[in-house]
Design a protein around this motif. Structure first.
Motif, short mmCIF file in Angstrom:
data_model
loop_
_atom_site.label_atom_id
_atom_site.label_comp_id
_atom_site.label_asym_id
_atom_site.label_seq_id
_atom_site.Cartn_x
_atom_site.Cartn_y
_atom_site.Cartn_z
N THR A 22 25.71 14.91 19.77
CA THR A 22 24.31 14.59 20.00
C THR A 22 23.69 15.38 21.15
O THR A 22 22.63 15.97 20.99
N ASP A 23 24.31 15.42 22.29
CA ASP A 23 23.73 16.11 23.43
C ASP A 23 24.64 17.16 24.05
O ASP A 23 24.46 17.53 25.20
N ASN A 104 29.77 16.52 14.78
CA ASN A 104 30.48 15.24 14.87
C ASN A 104 31.79 15.28 14.09
O ASN A 104 32.06 14.43 13.25
N LEU A 118 19.52 17.15 17.00
CA LEU A 118 20.38 16.21 17.69
C LEU A 118 19.55 15.64 18.83
O LEU A 118 18.37 15.41 18.66
N GLY A 119 20.11 15.42 19.97
CA GLY A 119 19.32 14.98 21.12
C GLY A 119 18.51 16.14 21.66
O GLY A 119 17.51 16.54 21.08
#
Length: 147
Positions: A22-23, A104, A118-119
């Motif tokens: 995500t980040d 992921n 994603l983020g």
């Protein structure tokens, strides 16, 4: 002697694994953030094969299929990975990216996608929607807003 030389080059050929969460981005077990800088790229990919200076600056790792463009070496906002030789311009790498891309822990290198937000990072498809994807770009997610 010939077999030794072949084994030597096979061992030293860099296999790149790009893992996105995500980040965060991890390239060959090294955490990576955007914007990044030239020295961070050299630490991961080694010395570049060539530079191209036009209206923007470009740095190429031709042997890896990796390149990026920048105006400031301290603020590089994305890295591009070429997987298809359709673009034969000077802006393409001499060899194509043969590593792997994971999102992921799922391998997505060969799947089609346009943009995966994603983020604060995103993975973008290189190439228009009506043609075969010729690579991907990982970098700052410009549409991401901090809450």
């Amino acid at each position: 002697m010939k077999n030794f030389v072949l084994r030597f080059f096979r061992k030293n050929k860099k296999h790149i694994i790009v893992s996105c969460k995500t980040d965060e981005v991890i390239i060959n077990d090294q955490k990576f953030t955007f914007p990044t800088n030239y020295n961070s790229l050299v630490a991961i990919f080694g010395e570049p094969n060539r530079n191209l200076n036009k209206s923007k600056n470009y740095v190429f790792w031709d042997s890896l299929g990796v390149f990026c463009r920048y105006t400031d070496t301290e603020e590089i906002f994305s890295i591009n990975f070429f997987q298809n030789k359709k673009d034969r311009s000077e802006y393409n790498t001499k060899k194509q990216f043969s590593g792997e891309l994971f999102l992921n822990d799922e391998n997505i290198t060969n799947n089609e996608f346009d943009k995966i937000s994603l983020g604060n990072i995103s993975i973008l498809r290189l190439g228009s929607e009506n043609e075969i994807r010729y690579g991907f770009s990982i970098g700052v997610n410009k549409s991401y807003k901090l809450l």
